[in-house]
Design a protein around this motif. Sequence first.
Motif, PDB file in Angstrom:
ATOM      1  N   MET A  62       0.825  -1.201   0.000  1.00 28.17           N
ATOM      2  CA  MET A  62       0.000   0.000   0.000  1.00 28.17           C
ATOM      3  C   MET A  62       0.863   1.256   0.000  1.00 28.17           C
ATOM      4  O   MET A  62       2.020   1.235   0.425  1.00 28.17           O
ATOM      5  N   ARG A  63       0.266   2.337  -0.431  1.00 28.13           N
ATOM      6  CA  ARG A  63       0.911   3.643  -0.342  1.00 28.13           C
ATOM      7  C   ARG A  63       0.717   4.224   1.056  1.00 28.13           C
ATOM      8  O   ARG A  63      -0.190   3.817   1.768  1.00 28.13           O
ATOM      9  N   GLU A  65      -0.550   6.981   2.109  1.00 24.68           N
ATOM     10  CA  GLU A  65      -1.852   7.592   2.365  1.00 24.68           C
ATOM     11  C   GLU A  65      -2.942   6.548   2.574  1.00 24.68           C
ATOM     12  O   GLU A  65      -3.928   6.794   3.277  1.00 24.68           O
ATOM     13  N   GLU A  66      -2.781   5.371   1.975  1.00 25.24           N
ATOM     14  CA  GLU A  66      -3.758   4.305   2.202  1.00 25.24           C
ATOM     15  C   GLU A  66      -3.641   3.741   3.608  1.00 25.24           C
ATOM     16  O   GLU A  66      -4.652   3.431   4.246  1.00 25.24           O
ATOM     17  N   ILE A  67      -2.409   3.589   4.089  1.00 23.00           N
ATOM     18  CA  ILE A  67      -2.210   3.044   5.433  1.00 23.00           C
ATOM     19  C   ILE A  67      -2.652   4.047   6.489  1.00 23.00           C
ATOM     20  O   ILE A  67      -3.259   3.685   7.504  1.00 23.00           O
ATOM     21  N   GLY A  69      -4.866   6.429   6.163  1.00 20.07           N
ATOM     22  CA  GLY A  69      -6.235   6.902   5.995  1.00 20.07           C
ATOM     23  C   GLY A  69      -7.164   6.390   7.084  1.00 20.07           C
ATOM     24  O   GLY A  69      -6.855   5.437   7.813  1.00 20.07           O
ATOM     25  N   PRO A  72      -8.835   2.781   7.746  1.00 19.67           N
ATOM     26  CA  PRO A  72      -7.712   2.265   6.957  1.00 19.67           C
ATOM     27  C   PRO A  72      -8.194   1.316   5.866  1.00 19.67           C
ATOM     28  O   PRO A  72      -9.184   0.597   6.027  1.00 19.67           O
ATOM     29  N   ALA A  73      -7.499   1.355   4.750  1.00 20.34           N
ATOM     30  CA  ALA A  73      -7.855   0.477   3.631  1.00 20.34           C
ATOM     31  C   ALA A  73      -7.464  -0.962   3.953  1.00 20.34           C
ATOM     32  O   ALA A  73      -6.395  -1.224   4.509  1.00 20.34           O
ATOM     33  N   PRO A  76      -5.183  -3.084  -0.954  1.00 19.45           N
ATOM     34  CA  PRO A  76      -4.423  -2.032  -1.673  1.00 19.45           C
ATOM     35  C   PRO A  76      -5.098  -1.679  -2.988  1.00 19.45           C
ATOM     36  O   PRO A  76      -5.453  -2.562  -3.778  1.00 19.45           O
ATOM     37  N   HIS A  77      -5.286  -0.395  -3.228  1.00 20.73           N
ATOM     38  CA  HIS A  77      -5.933   0.052  -4.466  1.00 20.73           C
ATOM     39  C   HIS A  77      -4.999  -0.108  -5.658  1.00 20.73           C
ATOM     40  O   HIS A  77      -5.451  -0.409  -6.772  1.00 20.73           O
ATOM     41  N   SER A  78      -3.734   0.114  -5.457  1.00 19.87           N
ATOM     42  CA  SER A  78      -2.761  -0.062  -6.537  1.00 19.87           C
ATOM     43  C   SER A  78      -1.489  -0.640  -5.934  1.00 19.87           C
ATOM     44  O   SER A  78      -0.904  -0.061  -5.010  1.00 19.87           O
TER      45      SER A  78
END
Length: 300
Positions: A62-63, A65-67, A69, A72-73, A76-78
Amino acid sequence: MTAAPAPPAATPAAPAAPRRTARRPRPAPRGVLGTAAVYLLLLAAVLTVLFPVYYVFAGAFMRPEEIAGYPPALVPHSLTGRNFAGAVHAVPLARQYANSVLVAGLITAAQLFTSVLAAYAFVFLPVRARRAVFGVFLATLMVPWESVVIPNYLTLSGWGLGNTYFGLVLPFLASAFGTFLLRQSFRQFPAELRDAARIDGAGHWRFLWRILVPLNRPVLAALGVYVFLSAWNQYFWPLIITRTAEMQTLQIGLSTLRDSEMADPGLILAGVVLSLLPTLALVLFGQRFIVRGLTAGAVR
């Protein structure tokens, strides 16, 4: 002349009663509900155990900002590999990874070799007061490791072995637990086969490595997996015996990533993934050897 009386007419047979097929008893509603509740509890326990492992692997890709956020996501989106590259560049993680593999491999090989020799001596060699010596040898398991850390450190530092590979592996070349486990397994070996091998001219060394060791491969595999995992996860001893980052092990590198001022959760998770790969592989592929090996000496 009178005719013989006619035989009485046969009475018609009664119709056979229809056979009843046995029916399986239907499970009681309470039994079904109890089984379902047990499975639900087991499923919840499995998810509780596996979720942290999943999030470690997911967070490593994960990036930031994803962690960071909220919420939390979870997926992983990408997918990105920047965390692994950043972890390798932040600390000499590749060198520390190689150090951990080398140190754990040397400790495992040394303990297997010394445990085999010691267990063979306690079982097959005519040693005086063998049981008493083995009892003293086994009593070392009750000595806490923390009580011998300082003497070991002072001794190895005085010999000039600080910050060296010899200093990392020397205190762990022998193990009382490995000797005990192999001794219990060797004691199950039939004495008749040992006598037959002796008649055929097999000495102690040939009998040990040609006959006894191949027949105890499950126990050796279980002991090897256990020793490797213990050596791989060592933290305190490598921390005090090493002084440079190039000689430290992977666990020290992960601690450095965590304690750095610009701590990035993605880098830490990437390092944890690298640390988990060997242990997960050993547990998945060596689980049957662990179970067979640890139960081999339980019944004689």
